[in-house]
Enzyme design. Structure first.
Site, PDB file in Angstrom:
ATOM      1  CB  ALA A 169      29.071  57.274 -90.757  1.00 22.80           C
ATOM      2  NE  ARG A 199      32.396  54.835 -91.584  1.00 25.06           N
ATOM      3  CZ  ARG A 199      32.827  53.960 -92.486  1.00 25.06           C
ATOM      4  NH1 ARG A 199      32.979  52.706 -92.171  1.00 25.06           N
ATOM      5  NH2 ARG A 199      33.102  54.342 -93.724  1.00 25.06           N
ATOM      6  CE  LYS A 217      27.279  54.126 -98.584  1.00 30.62           C
ATOM      7  NZ  LYS A 217      28.356  54.951 -98.006  1.00 30.62           N
ATOM      8  CG  PHE A 235      36.161  70.855 -96.722  1.00 33.92           C
ATOM      9  CD1 PHE A 235      35.455  71.813 -96.016  1.00 33.92           C
ATOM     10  CD2 PHE A 235      36.897  69.925 -96.015  1.00 33.92           C
ATOM     11  CE1 PHE A 235      35.471  71.853 -94.636  1.00 33.92           C
ATOM     12  CE2 PHE A 235      36.929  69.949 -94.629  1.00 33.92           C
ATOM     13  CZ  PHE A 235      36.220  70.917 -93.938  1.00 33.92           C
ATOM     14  CB  THR A 289      29.933  68.212-101.488  1.00 32.88           C
ATOM     15  OG1 THR A 289      30.384  67.346-102.536  1.00 32.88           O
ATOM     16  CG2 THR A 289      28.416  68.188-101.446  1.00 32.88           C
ATOM     17  CB  CYS A 319      29.125  81.258 -94.335  1.00 34.26           C
ATOM     18  SG  CYS A 319      30.490  81.896 -95.344  1.00 34.26           S
ATOM     19  CB  CYS A 376      33.517  83.156 -92.190  1.00 29.94           C
ATOM     20  SG  CYS A 376      32.523  84.356 -93.072  1.00 29.94           S
ATOM     21  CB  CYS A 427      36.859  57.075 -92.885  1.00 29.64           C
ATOM     22  SG  CYS A 427      35.886  58.247 -91.915  1.00 29.64           S
ATOM     23  CB  CYS A 462      27.993  84.830 -95.430  1.00 32.04           C
ATOM     24  SG  CYS A 462      29.457  85.293 -94.476  1.00 32.04           S
TER      25      CYS A 462
END
Length: 341
Positions: free
Chosen positions: A36, A68, A83, A129, A131, A168, A171, A183, A245
């Site tokens: 999306a 969507r 895709k 999260f 990735t 980052c 943080c 979803c 960071c």
């Protein structure tokens, strides 16, 4: 050479002008995920005249995407078109001057380290999260700005990460609402997608044209259905002990922190374990699964089991997951991220 007529309305916008348009046409944007958020942002940026766009996604088009994910058609569903390929085909018809690099692959550490040093900005259009934290560390390592974005139901959130300047993702993790909803468990309405994309793409245009003083500098969150919007000043959230960071250790690039997958011998099953730094909230996960119409749902003190299409999914209390009915790791990860990760 600028095509003034094509981009004339954008050039007339004073903060961009001819100089900014030239910068846009000489830029390279990486979009990770072509669902999306990724399909919408890629179309906006192609229409804006970005010179090179790299698309990275491991998935193919399904019927439920059409509600969507605006680049795809029923023919893509019928053909199970990847895709990135379907998106490239459509985008090249919109703007043949933009170079589209379609990478049908997982966005892992090796893949991202090979391309992030060569791009101007990264757009997060992923669904997990694991990735995002890899993106965060790779972008910190190579000093590449990236724009985090996520949406579910009528809720969306986005934040621009500038290495060496802003906090980052590591943080601010504790300040991002996350209750395990996806979803596939609570649904989504398409206007939520477009609002997140509008913010992400606007921030990209600011970065590409050198208008960094106009960047938001805030974590933006909203709920369209409830008519709510929140902007959080994040400068004070930079963690002086952040391994990503500040200390530059980049923990999410370490093998032990990455998702582990294994095909179980003789069982037509893939086992998936989260990285060592990820906490699995079993009770939140269970609550959202109960809101979903799943087949043969079963739970006991040790695990939850349910079926989705031809697959049986078993999730243990520590988050270890078995995907029965496949030996394909990419297929298993897709199911995992839709319902568990």
């Amino acid at each position: 050479m600028l095509v003034d007529n094509r981009y004339s309305r954008q050039i007339l916008f004073d903060p961009i002008g001819e100089k900014g348009q030239e910068c846009i046409q000489n830029s390279h944007v990486l979009i990770i995920g072509v669902g999306a958020l990724g399909s919408s942002s890629s179309e906006m940026l192609v229409r804006a005249g970005v010179g090179t766009i790299t698309l990275m996604d491991r998935d193919y088009v399904e019927e439920s995407n059409l509600q969507r994910q605006q680049l795809f058609t029923e023919a893509d569903v019928e053909n199970k078109t990847p895709k990135v390929i379907a998106a490239k085909n459509r985008l090249q018809k919109i703007n043949s001057q933009t170079k589209i690099d379609a990478q049908l692959t997982d966005a892992g550490v090796e893949e991202l380290e090979a391309i992030v040093p060569d791009v101007d900005v990264v757009i997060d259009a992923t669904d997990n999260f694991d990735t995002r934290l890899i993106i965060n560390d790779v972008c910190q390592k190579y000093h590449t700005p990236w724009i985090y974005g996520a949406c579910v139901a009528s809720y969306g959130v986005t934040f621009t990460v500038l290495p060496d300047e802003t906090p980052c993702l590591q943080c601010i993790m504790d300040h991002i609402p996350s209750d395990g909803a996806t979803c596939d468990t609570v649904g989504i309405i398409s206007p939520t997608v477009q609002k997140v994309v509008a913010h992400q793409v606007t921030e990209v245009l600011k970065l590409l044209t050198g208008n960094t003083e106009a960047l938001s500098g805030k974590l933006v969150a909203f709920d369209l259905w409830k008519n709510q919007q929140m902007e959080l000043e994040v400068a004070s959230l930079k963690d002086d002990s952040c391994p990503s960071c500040v200390k530059k250790i980049y923990p999410n690039l370490d093998y032990q922190s990455q998702l582990k997958t294994a095909v179980l011998c003789g069982r037509n099953t893939v086992q998936i374990r989260a990285g060592k730094h990820r906490n699995f909230h079993f009770d939140d996960f269970k609550m959202h699964l109960k809101q979903t119409n799943l087949i043969n749902y079963l739970e006991n003190p040790y695990l939850i089991s349910f079926e989705i299409n031809e697959f049986r999914v078993v999730v243990f209390h520590d988050g270890r997951t078995l995907i029965h009915g496949t030996k394909n790791i990419q297929e298993a990860k897709k199911i995992y991220y839709r319902f568990v990760g």
